[in-house]
Every structure is written in structure tokens, then in C-alpha cells.
Design a protein around this motif. Structure first.
Motif, mmCIF file in Angstrom:
data_model
loop_
_atom_site.group_PDB
_atom_site.id
_atom_site.type_symbol
_atom_site.label_atom_id
_atom_site.label_comp_id
_atom_site.label_asym_id
_atom_site.label_seq_id
_atom_site.Cartn_x
_atom_site.Cartn_y
_atom_site.Cartn_z
ATOM 1 N N LYS A 165 0.815 -1.217 0.000
ATOM 2 C CA LYS A 165 0.000 0.000 0.000
ATOM 3 C C LYS A 165 0.849 1.267 0.000
ATOM 4 N N THR A 166 1.948 1.245 0.718
ATOM 5 C CA THR A 166 2.811 2.430 0.763
ATOM 6 C C THR A 166 3.420 2.716 -0.601
ATOM 7 N N LYS A 186 0.693 4.147 -2.864
ATOM 8 C CA LYS A 186 0.401 5.547 -2.530
ATOM 9 C C LYS A 186 1.548 6.470 -2.947
ATOM 10 N N SER A 187 2.762 5.998 -2.801
ATOM 11 C CA SER A 187 3.916 6.799 -3.224
ATOM 12 C C SER A 187 3.899 7.005 -4.731
ATOM 13 N N SER A 214 0.719 11.160 6.324
ATOM 14 C CA SER A 214 1.146 10.123 5.381
ATOM 15 C C SER A 214 1.912 10.746 4.211
ATOM 16 N N MET A 261 5.853 10.100 3.223
ATOM 17 C CA MET A 261 6.234 9.531 1.926
ATOM 18 C C MET A 261 7.084 10.497 1.113
#
Length: 255
Positions: free
Chosen positions: A6-7, A10-11, A39, A43
Motif C-alpha cells: 500500500k505504501t 500511494k507513493s 502520510s 512519503m
């Protein structure tokens, strides 16, 4: 989707914002992404530390220079681009129009090479630009030569949006145009991606006989007269075949 980090996703969503915006502040990144402030801050800090983003003295972010390194590697490893470029340069000299090379990326076409003619007014096209497969001669030269089932699925699932005054947005008309392209070996467009422009596109095939890319000549509509069209058509078809043969493609009757 379940296996995606997920990270990382999202990045990537944050980096994608820079495809349309050259510079963004932290506040703008938060607003455009719709992600929580903490968040985004975390990031962005990581992306900056890795060199994927660069922050200027005013606190605005831009894509880092590392993308130039990756971009250069991608360009160098696109064999079709290296094969096509000399043919494109020769075609450009002969017809004195912009010559484009595109490849498919999902339901879009992406411009991977462009050779400019000597015309003083330039077309709004550039390496990296994307267009839907249904719009413009170059992109449609790929769509037209995909397997029939794949074409039908694409048309069924696509929302057709007008881009220029001549963009084909009617599925029935698009199918008819595709049928003509298959019969003639090329496709023509007028004001589909940019008003008052025209283009003629032809498919490039791989050694497996599958459409691998598209090549087009494009310029202002006034230069694509009825009298000149046959000459331009034969030139772009010849260039497409030349590139295809360099990639190992053989015409059906020679196999």
C-alpha cells in the motif's frame, strides 16, 4: 491488488501527480492526493531522500534527476526505438512532416520517438505524451491490428471522450474506420488530437506477426491535400514495413 504494498502504491500516486504538474508544494500534494497530511509528509520525505523528488528553496517539489537516468536506460533498451529512428529520419526528410513512433501501454498509446520536420509551427506532441488508442491515426494503427476479440472488448469497456473537433466517439464509426484500416493497411485522422492537424499511421509488426508499434506522419491539415495523400500514404506504409522487417517480420506470402 491484494499483493501490492500500500505504501508503494500511494507513493506512486504522489509521483503520478507530477505527470501533469511540473512543481507542487506539500499542501498541493495533500490536496490533490486526498491522503492524510502525515502520510504525505512521510512519503514525500522518503521520496526526497531517495532522490525521486527534489525540493527547491521555496519548498516546492519537482521530480528528481534520477528519473533522467532511468529514462535514459528505458530509451536505450527500447530496441524498436533504435531500429526505427534511422527509418523515421529518412521518412521525415522525404515528406518534411513530423514523424512519430508510438507503443501501446494498456489502453493508451505513448509517444516514444519523434522527428521534427522543417515546418516553423510545431505540433503539440512530445516523447512521453499519451493518447487513447481510439484517437489519432498513430494510436489507431495499433488498435486496428489487435485481435478482433481484443478490439471488441476495448470498445465495449471504453468511454469515448472528444479531444479535438474530429475525434471519433461513436463506436459504430470507430469499428468502420478500423475495418478500413485493416483493408488498406493504414489509417488517417483529421483534427482528432489537435484541431487543424492531420496524420497518417501504419502498424509495425514483430517477428511473431503481432502489432508492436505504430508510425505516423503528422502535420497541419492544409498540407494533407487529396492530391498529396497517396504519396504520403505509400511513404508511411513503406517505412512501417521497413521497420517491421528489421524486427524479423515476414510478409505472409514469404513465410
Amino acid at each position: 491488488m491484494q499483493n501490492k504494498n500500500k505504501t508503494v502504491v500511494k507513493s506512486m500516486a504522489l509521483l503520478n501527480l507530477f505527470l501533469t504538474e511540473p512543481k507542487l508544494t506539500l499542501s498541493e500534494l495533500i490536496s490533490l492526493s486526498g491522503m492524510p497530511k502525515t502520510s504525505v509528509h512521510r512519503m514525500v520525505s522518503s521520496l526526497e531522500e531517495m532522490g525521486l523528488l527534489t525540493r527547491d528553496r521555496n519548498g516546492a517539489y519537482t521530480l528528481g534527476l534520477v528519473f533522467l537516468e532511468f529514462g535514459q536506460l528505458v530509451s536505450e533498451r527500447l530496441d524498436i526505438r533504435q531500429i526505427a529512428k534511422p527509418v523515421m529520419e529518412e521518412l521525415c526528410q522525404e515528406v518534411d512532416e513530423a514523424v512519430h513512433l508510438i507503443m501501446r501501454d494498456g489502453n493508451e498509446a505513448i509517444y516514444v520517438e519523434k522527428i521534427e520536420g522543417t515546418q516553423t509551427v510545431r505540433l503539440y506532441t512530445a516523447i512521453g505524451r499519451r493518447s487513447p488508442l481510439y484517437a489519432g491515426a498513430c494510436a489507431r494503427s495499433i488498435l486496428s491490428f489487435l485481435p478482433q476479440e481484443e478490439i471488441e472488448t476495448y470498445i465495449r469497456q471504453t468511454e469515448f471522450v472528444p479531444i479535438g473537433s474530429g475525434t471519433i466517439t461513436d463506436p459504430a464509426e470507430l469499428l468502420q474506420t478500423i475495418s478500413s484500416s485493416l483493408e488498406n493497411g493504414y489509417t488517417v485522422s483529421y483534427s482528432e488530437l489537435e484541431n487543424y492537424t492531420a496524420a497518417i499511421g501504419a502498424p509495425i509488426f514483430s517477428h511473431k506477426g503481432q502489432v508492436a508499434a505504430g508510425i505516423s506522419i503528422a502535420g497541419f491539415e492544409a498540407r494533407f491535400t487529396k492530391e498529396r495523400l497517396p504519396y504520403l500514404t505509400e511513404k508511411v506504409k513503406g517505412a512501417a514495413l521497413q521497420i517491421s522487417e528489421k524486427m524479423g517480420y515476414k510478409l505472409p506470402h514469404t513465410q
